[in-house]
Motif scaffolding. Sequence first.
Motif, PDB file in Angstrom:
ATOM      1  N   ASP A  57     -13.821   2.583  -4.773  1.00 32.51           N
ATOM      2  CA  ASP A  57     -14.701   3.117  -3.931  1.00 32.51           C
ATOM      3  C   ASP A  57     -15.701   2.661  -2.966  1.00 32.51           C
ATOM      4  OD1 ASP A  57     -13.014   5.040  -3.012  1.00 32.51           O
ATOM      5  OD2 ASP A  57     -13.754   7.075  -5.051  1.00 32.51           O
ATOM      6  N   THR A  88     -19.437  -2.115   6.123  1.00 33.47           N
ATOM      7  CA  THR A  88     -18.939  -0.874   6.680  1.00 33.47           C
ATOM      8  C   THR A  88     -20.094  -1.170   8.403  1.00 33.47           C
ATOM      9  OG1 THR A  88     -21.102  -0.079   6.099  1.00 33.47           O
ATOM     10  CG2 THR A  88     -19.217   0.891   5.212  1.00 33.47           C
ATOM     11  N   MET A 151      -7.599   0.425   0.739  1.00 34.73           N
ATOM     12  CA  MET A 151      -7.517   1.479   1.910  1.00 34.73           C
ATOM     13  C   MET A 151      -9.075   1.132   2.681  1.00 34.73           C
ATOM     14  SD  MET A 151      -5.736   3.552   3.419  1.00 34.73           S
ATOM     15  CE  MET A 151      -4.420   3.860   2.413  1.00 34.73           C
ATOM     16  N   GLU A 152      -9.656   0.827   1.142  1.00 34.56           N
ATOM     17  CA  GLU A 152     -11.200   1.335   1.507  1.00 34.56           C
ATOM     18  C   GLU A 152     -12.040   0.591   2.807  1.00 34.56           C
ATOM     19  OE1 GLU A 152     -13.335   4.139   1.212  1.00 34.56           O
ATOM     20  OE2 GLU A 152     -14.600   3.572  -0.325  1.00 34.56           O
ATOM     21  N   TYR A 153     -10.870  -1.255   2.804  1.00 34.07           N
ATOM     22  CA  TYR A 153     -11.094  -2.275   3.235  1.00 34.07           C
ATOM     23  C   TYR A 153     -10.518  -2.043   4.959  1.00 34.07           C
ATOM     24  CZ  TYR A 153     -10.320  -6.927   5.558  1.00 34.07           C
ATOM     25  OH  TYR A 153     -10.774  -7.350   6.472  1.00 34.07           O
ATOM     26  N   TYR A 154      -9.279  -1.103   5.005  1.00 30.57           N
ATOM     27  CA  TYR A 154      -8.501  -0.994   6.324  1.00 30.57           C
ATOM     28  C   TYR A 154      -9.282  -0.108   6.881  1.00 30.57           C
ATOM     29  CZ  TYR A 154      -5.388  -4.727   5.430  1.00 30.57           C
ATOM     30  OH  TYR A 154      -4.221  -5.736   5.099  1.00 30.57           O
ATOM     31  N   LYS A 155     -10.142   1.376   6.034  1.00 27.31           N
ATOM     32  CA  LYS A 155     -10.465   2.074   6.752  1.00 27.31           C
ATOM     33  C   LYS A 155     -11.798   2.010   7.678  1.00 27.31           C
ATOM     34  CE  LYS A 155     -10.226   5.560   3.911  1.00 27.31           C
ATOM     35  NZ  LYS A 155      -9.436   6.816   3.559  1.00 27.31           N
ATOM     36  N   LYS A 156     -12.456   1.277   6.220  1.00 30.61           N
ATOM     37  CA  LYS A 156     -13.964   0.410   7.045  1.00 30.61           C
ATOM     38  C   LYS A 156     -13.924   0.142   7.269  1.00 30.61           C
ATOM     39  CE  LYS A 156     -14.791   4.589   3.467  1.00 30.61           C
ATOM     40  NZ  LYS A 156     -15.318   5.183   1.848  1.00 30.61           N
ATOM     41  N   THR A 157     -13.866  -1.647   6.870  1.00 35.90           N
ATOM     42  CA  THR A 157     -13.779  -2.846   6.930  1.00 35.90           C
ATOM     43  C   THR A 157     -13.199  -3.731   7.855  1.00 35.90           C
ATOM     44  OG1 THR A 157     -14.954  -2.792   4.084  1.00 35.90           O
ATOM     45  CG2 THR A 157     -15.586  -4.654   5.727  1.00 35.90           C
ATOM     46  N   SER A 158     -12.300  -3.095   7.945  1.00 33.61           N
ATOM     47  CA  SER A 158     -11.285  -3.857   9.248  1.00 33.61           C
ATOM     48  C   SER A 158     -11.998  -4.010  10.173  1.00 33.61           C
ATOM     49  CB  SER A 158      -9.959  -3.804   8.949  1.00 33.61           C
ATOM     50  OG  SER A 158      -9.654  -2.329   9.412  1.00 33.61           O
TER      51      SER A 158
END
Length: 192
Positions: A57, A88, A151-158
Amino acid sequence: MNIILLGPPGAGKGTQAERLVAERGMIQLSTGDMLREAKTSGTEMGKRVAEVMDRGDLVTDEIVIGLIREKITGDAGGGFIFDGFPRTLAQADALGALLDETGQPLDCVIELQVDDEVLVGRIVGRAAEAAAAGKPVRADDNEESLKIRLMEYYKKTSPLSGYYYAKGDLKGVDGLGAIDQVATDIAGVLDA
Ligand code: AMP
């Protein structure tokens, strides 16, 4: 010249940052490295973030923004490479404000583009290589944490690619090629 290296875990941000440090005297600011250091040295903050990091996370914006704030007020050398930060939109806004405050530009955001299958293969390979060489394997380089990191990457960083595209700062570089080829492509962008 200050730049951001953007891209999912395993895209090669750290590897390319090291090249830029060696070739251009830039300063690599990797929040992941700073957090791992805090973890191993057993600081209070390190203890607090260890579990979150190992799970895959993201740690809180407040912590990483604090780490970056400390660094960018120091020596800027040949410029900063932000590696793994921002992750983010809140971090991106905070970085913009910090750079404004300190009168420093953000010259460009280089997005390393790699497909998902390759990423997973690279990270699994990185863990196996480290293990074979008797080097420590990152606690978050395992299949379970990797799923969460992606998943963190796709939800928050992408969303940051859209954010920097809209600002006119985004430059895409194919991250699939050999390390030297990617380095050449990055140099092409920086010297344009
Ligand atoms: P990295 O070495 O960049 O892959 O980062 C390793 C781990 O450190 C991430 O999975 C997060 O738990 C944490 N981390 C590093 N950079 C950040 C950041 N900018 N924001 C939140 N968490 C971060």
